[in-house]
Design an enzyme around this catalytic site. Structure first.
Site, PDB file in Angstrom:
ATOM      1  N   LYS A   1       0.734  -1.276   0.106  1.00 26.28           N
ATOM      2  CA  LYS A   1      -0.083   0.008  -0.003  1.00 26.28           C
ATOM      3  C   LYS A   1       0.800   1.190  -0.055  1.00 26.28           C
ATOM      4  CE  LYS A   1      -4.351  -2.184   1.728  1.00 26.28           C
ATOM      5  NZ  LYS A   1      -3.771  -3.423   1.525  1.00 26.28           N
TER       6      LYS A   1
HETATM    7  C1  LIG Z   1      -4.634  -4.372   0.988  1.00 26.95           C
HETATM    8  C2  LIG Z   1      -3.859  -5.900   1.124  1.00 26.95           C
HETATM    9  C3  LIG Z   1      -3.965  -6.850   0.162  1.00 26.95           C
HETATM   10  C4  LIG Z   1      -5.261  -6.506  -0.756  1.00 26.95           C
HETATM   11  O1  LIG Z   1      -5.168  -5.772  -1.779  1.00 26.95           O
HETATM   12  P1  LIG Z   1      -6.489  -5.119  -2.537  1.00 26.95           P
HETATM   13  O2  LIG Z   1      -5.831  -4.124  -3.556  1.00 26.95           O
HETATM   14  O3  LIG Z   1      -7.459  -4.765  -1.616  1.00 26.95           O
HETATM   15  O4  LIG Z   1      -7.097  -6.430  -3.337  1.00 26.95           O
HETATM   16  C5  LIG Z   1      -3.097  -7.987   0.016  1.00 26.95           C
HETATM   17  N1  LIG Z   1      -2.410  -8.256   0.958  1.00 26.95           N
HETATM   18  C6  LIG Z   1      -1.788  -7.384   1.674  1.00 26.95           C
HETATM   19  C7  LIG Z   1      -0.561  -7.402   2.540  1.00 26.95           C
HETATM   20  C8  LIG Z   1      -2.650  -6.018   1.946  1.00 26.95           C
HETATM   21  O5  LIG Z   1      -2.276  -5.238   2.680  1.00 26.95           O
END
Ligand SMILES: *Cc1c(COP(=O)(O)O)cnc(C)c1O
Length: 466
Positions: free
Chosen positions: A112
């Site tokens: 993120k």
């Molecule tokens: C947010 C997240 C996901 C999922 O991502 P999306 O874009 O919501 O599908 C997967 N793995 C981790 C570690 C995350 O923080």
């Protein structure tokens, strides 16, 4: 570039407004009216350039006319210089033609950061120009909160208030939020659960009168278009590193809200040769059930070892549904209104089209642990539980062993020590050097009762110009 709503009724907006708006006024999500398309020749010419420069090439068409090219370049250089690896998104090989792309070299050790480090800078840039100030309010059960806080710590025109359920997030996750110093950073521990926190955020967005009209709320959740945009870049980066665009690639993506994998779908539409996209879910498998049986149906939320993928509905999936329905906003609105009441299906030929675009798999906790252990025993490489789900799904769904299969490594294993322990390994994942003192750093947060008026009063009296 203009942006339109997936439900067809809200006005089209430019990039600045889309950045500052969460949901469209008709309840839809914003998508670009048209996508830029790159020729193979153009993509080939990007071999060997830096991550920031590649990011500029791919994203500039989305911000053109709003952010001057030089300012955008500089912003991207700053954004990706905070990552701890020079490659920004390095690749690690697991087996013949099988790879993990490490997207956890940013400040909070999860993918993120790629989007939220940029989002903070974009917001501050646009707000400075407009002489405006916003208050970001969000609820977190873990990863998003810390990435958003890190992304906004240097913003002059943004105060950020992140609500987490008191004593219900892991210590690593809490400390990643509460040890970040800055006058504009406010952590609130609510004496309630995650749903209580989310409800307070939703209610506050619905009625912002507690701010007295002096500032306004902004959202940084995964429906923000700018987040998707930033995630398109690393698909190109991985491909270029492994011989693209002259070979096609396969990607497996650990998926919750369908943001990251939707970015992969866009990369393909923008000209990158991708022959397979795998949706990898945990037991919260609404997407896998849809892909295998054309039934979109909410089930009870399950708590798993991969908490960042624990979702009941997948909000960004609406963006794909919009394309599957020939960009007919009315059809999407009707479908999702029905989906809120019970299971729905789409026309057979549309569903068949979706199955051509994506493969899918759901992986339970036991298999997640088995995968962590297997990969460690063969490679001495530790997967976090989310990435392990991606690797397992990649292996189950793979179609062509001559095509490189790249799993998106979405988090660092040190964020999820419990899953590593449950997989029966005695090895302990260490935090990277720049975070090794996390447990000694000072924490700052305020504990509040489970009361929306208490939370709103706190925000109203603690933002910068209050
Ligand atoms: C947010 C997240 C996901 C999922 O991502 P999306 O874009 O919501 O599908 C997967 N793995 C981790 C570690 C995350 O923080």
């Amino acid at each position: 570039m203009r942006y339109i709503s997936t439900r067809g009724e809200a006005p089209a907006l430019g990039f600045e407004d889309v950045l500052l708006t969460g949901l469209a006024t008709d309840g839809g999500l914003y998508v670009p009216e048209s996508l830029p398309h790159f020729s193979l020749e153009e993509i080939r010419s990007w071999r060997g350039i830096s991550y920031a420069e590649l990011a500029y090439k791919i994203m500039y068409p989305f911000v053109e006319g709003v952010i001057p090219a030089d300012d955008f370049r500089k912003m991207l250089e700053e954004t990706y210089s905070v990552f701890s690896h020079q490659a920004v998104a390095p690749l690690v090989q697991l087996d013949t033609n099988e790879w993990v792309m490490e997207l956890f070299r940013g400040p909070t050790l999860a993918f993120k950061d790629f989007a939220l480090q940029l989002l903070g800078r974009l917001l501050d840039y646009v707000l400075a120009k407009r002489k405006q100030h916003v208050v970001i309010m969000g609820a977190t059960s873990g990863d998003t909160g810390s990435a958003a806080i890190e992304g906004c710590r240097r913003c002059e025109h943004v105060d950020i208030f992140i609500l987490h359920p008191h004593q219900r997030v892991s210590e690593v996750q809490r400390r990643q939020m509460t040890t970040v110093q800055g006058d504009n950073i406010h952590n609130i521990a609510v004496k309630g659960n995650f749903d209580d926190c989310q409800r307070m955020v939703k209610e506050s967005f619905g009625n912002q009168s507690f701010l007295g009209g002096k500032t306004q709320l902004a959202a940084v959740n995964s429906i923000n278009w700018a987040r998707i945009m930033a995630q398109i870049v690393y698909y190109f980066q991985a491909s270029l590193a492994l011989g693209g665009p002259d070979r096609s690639m396969a990607f497996s993506v650990p998926t919750g809200n369908f943001g990251d994998i939707f970015a992969g779908y866009l990369a393909k539409k923008m000209g990158l040769p991708i022959s397979q996209l795998v949706i990898a879910t945990n037991r919260n498998d609404i997407l896998h059930r849809f892909m295998s049986g054309n039934k979109y149906e909410q089930h009870q939320l399950e708590h798993t070892l991969s908490p960042s993928m624990d979702i009941m509905v997948s909000s960004n999936f609406e963006r794909l549904l919009f394309d599957l329905h020939g960009r007919d906003g009315v059809a999407v609105r009707t479908l999702l209104e029905n989906a809120a009441k019970g299971p729905v299906s789409i026309e057979e030929y549309r569903w068949k089209h979706a199955r051509k675009l994506f493969d899918s798999d759901a992986v339970d906790d036991q298999t997640t642990c088995d995968t962590i252990r297997e990969v460690y025993e063969r490679n001495e490489y530790l997967l976090d539980p989310h990435t392990a789900i991606g690797v397992r799904a990649a292996r189950n769904c793979r179609r062509d062993s001559a095509v490189p299969m790249i799993t998106l490594g979405t988090a660092h294993p040190a964020k999820f020590p419990d899953a590593i322990a449950e997989s029966g390994l005695s090895v302990k994942p260490d935090l990277p050097a720049h975070m090794a003192d996390l447990f000694e750093r000072d924490e700052r947060y305020t504990v509040l009762d489970n009361s929306v008026s208490d939370v709103q009063n706190f925000i109203a009296s603690h933002w910068k110009n209050a």
